[in-house]
Design a protein around this motif. Structure first.
Motif, PDB file in Angstrom:
ATOM      1  N   UNK A 204      31.620  52.191  32.106  1.00 24.52           N
ATOM      2  CA  UNK A 204      30.923  53.474  32.002  1.00 24.52           C
ATOM      3  C   UNK A 204      30.830  54.155  33.363  1.00 24.52           C
ATOM      4  N   UNK A 205      30.435  55.415  33.323  1.00 19.54           N
ATOM      5  CA  UNK A 205      30.236  56.140  34.580  1.00 19.54           C
ATOM      6  C   UNK A 205      29.155  55.482  35.414  1.00 19.54           C
ATOM      7  N   UNK A 206      28.102  54.969  34.751  1.00 17.63           N
ATOM      8  CA  UNK A 206      27.032  54.284  35.477  1.00 17.63           C
ATOM      9  C   UNK A 206      27.547  53.047  36.194  1.00 17.63           C
ATOM     10  N   UNK A 207      28.623  52.479  35.668  1.00 17.07           N
ATOM     11  CA  UNK A 207      29.233  51.295  36.288  1.00 17.07           C
ATOM     12  C   UNK A 207      30.327  51.682  37.288  1.00 17.07           C
ATOM     13  N   UNK A 208      30.472  52.993  37.521  1.00 13.31           N
ATOM     14  CA  UNK A 208      31.418  53.448  38.527  1.00 13.31           C
ATOM     15  C   UNK A 208      32.741  53.953  37.991  1.00 13.31           C
ATOM     16  N   UNK A 209      32.809  54.226  36.686  1.00 11.78           N
ATOM     17  CA  UNK A 209      34.085  54.660  36.111  1.00 11.78           C
ATOM     18  C   UNK A 209      34.422  56.094  36.503  1.00 11.78           C
ATOM     19  N   UNK A 210      35.697  56.337  36.759  1.00 11.17           N
ATOM     20  CA  UNK A 210      36.260  57.682  36.884  1.00 11.17           C
ATOM     21  C   UNK A 210      37.709  57.594  36.417  1.00 11.17           C
ATOM     22  N   UNK A 211      38.141  58.584  35.644  1.00 14.06           N
ATOM     23  CA  UNK A 211      39.456  58.527  35.020  1.00 14.06           C
ATOM     24  C   UNK A 211      40.586  58.394  36.039  1.00 14.06           C
ATOM     25  N   UNK A 212      40.549  59.153  37.129  1.00 12.06           N
ATOM     26  CA  UNK A 212      41.635  59.093  38.104  1.00 12.06           C
ATOM     27  C   UNK A 212      41.782  57.689  38.677  1.00 12.06           C
ATOM     28  N   UNK A 213      40.666  57.052  38.955  1.00 20.65           N
ATOM     29  CA  UNK A 213      40.718  55.681  39.471  1.00 20.65           C
ATOM     30  C   UNK A 213      41.300  54.735  38.431  1.00 20.65           C
ATOM     31  N   UNK A 214      40.889  54.903  37.189  1.00 17.03           N
ATOM     32  CA  UNK A 214      41.377  54.057  36.104  1.00 17.03           C
ATOM     33  C   UNK A 214      42.892  54.211  35.932  1.00 17.03           C
ATOM     34  N   UNK A 215      43.364  55.452  35.910  1.00 19.17           N
ATOM     35  CA  UNK A 215      44.805  55.690  35.768  1.00 19.17           C
ATOM     36  C   UNK A 215      45.568  55.044  36.921  1.00 19.17           C
ATOM     37  N   UNK A 216      45.008  55.155  38.118  1.00 19.15           N
ATOM     38  CA  UNK A 216      45.666  54.569  39.287  1.00 19.15           C
ATOM     39  C   UNK A 216      45.724  53.054  39.183  1.00 19.15           C
ATOM     40  N   UNK A 217      44.620  52.446  38.759  1.00 20.01           N
ATOM     41  CA  UNK A 217      44.603  50.989  38.584  1.00 20.01           C
ATOM     42  C   UNK A 217      45.682  50.552  37.593  1.00 20.01           C
ATOM     43  N   UNK A 218      45.767  51.269  36.476  1.00 21.79           N
ATOM     44  CA  UNK A 218      46.749  50.893  35.457  1.00 21.79           C
ATOM     45  C   UNK A 218      48.173  51.090  35.983  1.00 21.79           C
ATOM     46  N   UNK A 219      48.401  52.166  36.726  1.00 21.59           N
ATOM     47  CA  UNK A 219      49.740  52.420  37.261  1.00 21.59           C
ATOM     48  C   UNK A 219      50.139  51.347  38.271  1.00 21.59           C
ATOM     49  N   UNK A 220      49.210  50.968  39.136  1.00 26.09           N
ATOM     50  CA  UNK A 220      49.496  49.937  40.138  1.00 26.09           C
ATOM     51  C   UNK A 220      49.831  48.618  39.451  1.00 26.09           C
ATOM     52  N   UNK A 221      49.020  48.251  38.461  1.00 23.56           N
ATOM     53  CA  UNK A 221      49.245  46.975  37.772  1.00 23.56           C
ATOM     54  C   UNK A 221      50.568  46.980  37.019  1.00 23.56           C
ATOM     55  N   UNK A 222      50.900  48.114  36.406  1.00 25.49           N
ATOM     56  CA  UNK A 222      52.172  48.186  35.677  1.00 25.49           C
ATOM     57  C   UNK A 222      53.349  48.018  36.633  1.00 25.49           C
ATOM     58  N   UNK A 223      53.322  48.736  37.754  1.00 23.98           N
ATOM     59  CA  UNK A 223      54.435  48.660  38.700  1.00 23.98           C
ATOM     60  C   UNK A 223      54.569  47.257  39.289  1.00 23.98           C
TER      61      UNK A 223
END
Length: 787
Positions: A204-223
């Motif tokens: 959640x946002x309260x736990x520090x979520x932000x979409x751009x960060x999430x997309x970046x995490x997923x992209x890094x892990x995929x690559x």
């Protein structure tokens, strides 16, 4: 690597073994070639395409703007800045053009998907004669993945029922997709898909979520996984975050970096940026700063009481872009081991800066899209000043800031006639393929040039046949010729532009342009006749910014270019020009399919993530919602059905054992009608009826609640939303995903405690004539909310 393959026919045809077939595999004459997977030609690079959303030429510090983007600058210092790279002036058209190497009308994307018509240039349906680049690369042995925004799926195909042929992992050519399908998304609580499956954000946002960060995490892990498992196989990654499209959402600590830095206003900001651009060399020393159009107010003319809010809007936007730069930097850093052999395209904006936020900006942009901008008074905006950018906001900055972010050019997003709408700073980085480090390239280029560039860099021919279908040629021009020759004569010499009937043509340095429609005039504006539009003429060989109109001095040249525009328009399916509004919103008059037909719809428990195009439209008319439920002895709680979210919508649910109807107007005003008694245990029907007042759009109505046909409560909703609840929130049955319509529950506590058999929405008898409640010109706002 697989040698001697016929790569112009895709999939690459299998070649049967020809030779001796032995009876016994132990026979010494038994011989077969080893099994090999298809790989691209040797030397084909990895490809990373980064497309930022709604950023003007003069926003990023990499091109002289006030938004600090050190990672963009770092990439440019080791690569090339392209100072005359162009887009289509709108998101969906730019994206489809980028992915296909063809002009946006050629691929049916003359506008956003929500305004598609039956005309070939505007269907939003990708012709099978124009296979997208990712599919070509995948069939040539690339790994492919997309992260972020996909706004190319026809609206009638966006429901969980598909078809999914236009989705990234359907016919799009991507093996993996993580992102969203619409034009924008809540950065704090987005509606996400993995492939074609809706999923919830990991925190959640309260736990520090932000979409751009999430997309970046997923992209890094995929690559990382791709290179760990298939090190000999190059990848094509398309990273397209929702940033910096509205809503402008960013953590508060990033906003603080800009506090007080925009007190000088947008007029002065243009001057500051202009001087920086000259120092950087992204515009020539003799470039002229174009003046402010009279339709855009001067900073000094704005209400002094509103200026702190206006400053805050720009502070939030600048922080949003810097935050995006930070995460792009994370992605680039993670690719360090393979970055030497990765062709990176960083396109800073899919169009010019967005002027869709009204002359004063907005705390919830849906207010303007619902024709209710007046609800956001200066006093209201001031009361929310510290909340801009946070979870409770859905904001957009004022038109003046959009104009400033397009420095030094005229106009903004949507205005394809002028460079402010179409010229986007672009950085190309490929250490193994580009010798010049930190150089500038001034050749004219366009987003359709990316696909042929990638294929040339990879040594892959453009396909002639894909899946048995003869392909049309690419319409773009490879940019590889300019990589190592700064002064190479430009090869993309002619390019038409059209968006919302704003038109332009570029030919050998010259441009002829005409603006037909103003971006923030989202309804009510009378469109001039096309032949009455005033054309301007610019000689780009001496006038970099389109500052000196030569139409009166050189009418012959103007007429030559006008004729050329018409020729190109016919060639690429731009005609017929279409500035209709209400007719393009209505699927029947527009000639596109409609997922929902009739005045009644049955829904079932577990159905969710249904966009507004997937549910009967209850706005500006009477309606009833009936649910058959089974309530346990302990009483009922939770959502029966909800549509929308925190920034507008309605919900029928149970709280404290009683049925309740909640109508949320823009997150600003809410109305509740609650039953006077608990819902009895057992199987029964819960029903709410809304009797619309009529007499216009967004009016109120009377609400009545029933248990098994027995009235148990009544009340009033004094005001409703007339056009759209949300661009990203959805309809859910038995729970509510995303942000919640009502504060009585959260997404995690929204599940219905009993059993729901079915829910039915029925429109009232007035639904057939509901259009008379709405000013036809105003209905155009609903489409604008989706881009």
């Amino acid at each position: 690597m697989t040698p001697h393959l016929r790569r112009d026919i895709l999939p690459i045809p299998d070649v049967a073994h020809v030779g001796l077939t032995t009876y016994d595999a132990k026979d010494p004459d038994t011989s077969y070639p080893p099994i090999t997977d298809v790989r691209p030609p040797e030397g084909a690079p990895n490809v990373l395409v980064i497309l930022i959303d709604d950023v003007g030429f003069g926003a990023s510090s990499a091109f002289g703007g006030p938004c600090q983007t050190p990672n963009f600058e770092k990439l440019a210092s080791a690569g090339l800045r392209y100072n005359r790279f162009h887009t289509t002036a709108l998101c969906s058209p730019t994206r489809q053009a980028l992915l296909t190497g063809r002009n946006h009308h050629s691929v049916g994307m003359g506008n956003i998907t929500e305004t598609a018509t039956a005309a070939p240039g505007y269907t939003s349906v990708l012709p099978n004669t124009k296979a997208p680049l990712p599919l070509t690369l995948k069939l040539n042995g690339y790994s492919t993945a997309q992260f972020g925004k996909c706004h190319e799926v026809p609206v009638w195909q966006t429901s969980p029922a598909g078809p999914f042929t236009a989705w990234p992992t359907g016919g799009g050519g991507f093996e993996y997709f993580y992102g969203f399908i619409g034009g924008e998304n809540n950065q704090w609580d987005p509606a996400l898909y993995q492939g074609t499956t809706p999923i919830e954000p990991p925190k959640t946002a309260a736990e520090g979520y932000h979409l751009t960060e999430d997309l970046t995490d997923k992209a890094i892990n995929w690559a990382r996984q791709q290179k760990a498992l298939l090190p000999d196989k190059p990848f094509f990654m398309y990273f397209a975050p929702g940033a910096t499209h509205a809503p402008h959402h960013v953590p508060a600590e990033w906003i603080e970096r800009y506090r007080g830095k925009f007190a000088h206003g947008w007029d002065r900001q243009r001057e500051i940026t202009f001087e920086r651009q000259k120092e950087l060399g992204v515009i020539p020393p003799d470039a002229v700063l174009t003046p402010r159009d009279p339709e855009i107010p001067a900073w000094d003319d704005m209400d002094p009481a509103l200026k702190p809010v206006l400053e805050r809007e720009m502070e939030v936007y600048a922080a949003f872009l810097e935050h995006t730069d930070h995460h792009v930097g994370r992605l680039l850093d993670s690719l360090g081991p393979v970055l030497e052999d990765t062709l990176v395209y960083l396109i800073i904006g899919d169009n010019g800066a967005s002027a869709e936020g009204t002359l004063q900006g907005s705390f919830n942009e849906m207010a303007n899209f619902n024709g209710m901008a007046e609800i956001e008074t200066p006093e209201f905006l001031m009361s929310k000043i510290d909340e801009f950018g946070g979870e409770g906001s859905y904001g957009h900055y004022a038109v003046g800031w959009a104009w400033a972010m397009d420095t030094p050019y005229q106009w903004t997003k949507q205005v394809a006639s002028h460079w402010g709408g179409t010229r986007n700073g672009t950085i190309v980085h490929w250490p193994r393929g580009i010798e010049d480090k930190g150089g500038h390239r001034n050749q004219f280029s366009h987003v359709i040039d990316l696909a042929p560039t990638v294929l040339e860099a990879a040594g892959i021919p453009a396909p002639t046949i894909v899946n048995g279908v003869l392909q049309s040629p690419y319409e773009g021009t490879s940019m590889v010729y300019s990589f190592n020759e700064a002064d190479a004569p430009e090869r993309h010499q002619t390019q038409y532009f059209e968006m919302f009937c704003n038109r332009g043509i570029y030919h050998k340095g010259w441009s002829a342009v005409t603006k037909h429609r103003t971006p923030w005039a989202m309804g009510g504006a009378v469109m001039p006749a096309f032949d009455d539009d005033v054309w301007e003429l610019y000689d780009g060989n001496v006038d970099w910014t389109q500052a000196n109109d030569l139409s009166e001095q050189n009418p012959g040249k103007l007429h030559e270019l006008q004729r050329l525009w018409l020729i190109e328009a016919v060639k690429y399916n731009v005609l017929p020009l279409d500035d209709r509004q209400i007719e393009r919103i209505n699927p029947t008059s527009a000639g596109r399919p409609s997922l929902i037909k009739g005045n009644s719809q049955m829904l079932f428990p577990g159905m969710g993530r249904l966009s507004e195009n997937s549910v009967v439209d209850i706005k500006n008319k009477s309606f009833a919602v009936t649910a058959e439920v089974d309530v346990p002895d302990g009483g009922a709680s939770g959502v029966i059905i909800a549509q929308g979210g925190r920034f507008g919508g309605w919900s029928l649910y149970a709280v404290n054992g009683r049925a309740k109807f909640h109508y949320n107007v823009l997150g600003i005003t809410a109305f509740d009608v609650e039953a006077t008694e608990p819902i009895p245990a057992g199987t029964l029907q819960i029903r709410t009826e809304f009797a619309y007042d009529g007499g216009g759009m967004g009016r109120g109505g009377d609400v009545t609640l029933y248990y098994d046909g027995r009235e148990v409560g009544s009340g009033r909703v004094d005001q409703t939303q007339g056009f759209i609840f949300s661009a990203d929130e959805t309809t859910d049955v038995g729970y509510e995903s995303g942000t919640t319509v009502s504060p009585d529950y959260t997404a995690h506590t929204s599940g219905f405690s009993g059993r729901i058999d079915w829910v039915r929405i029925d429109l009232g008898d007035d639904s057939k004539d509901a259009d008379h409640y709405i000013d036809p010109e105003e209905r155009f706002r609903v489409a604008m909310a989706r881009q």
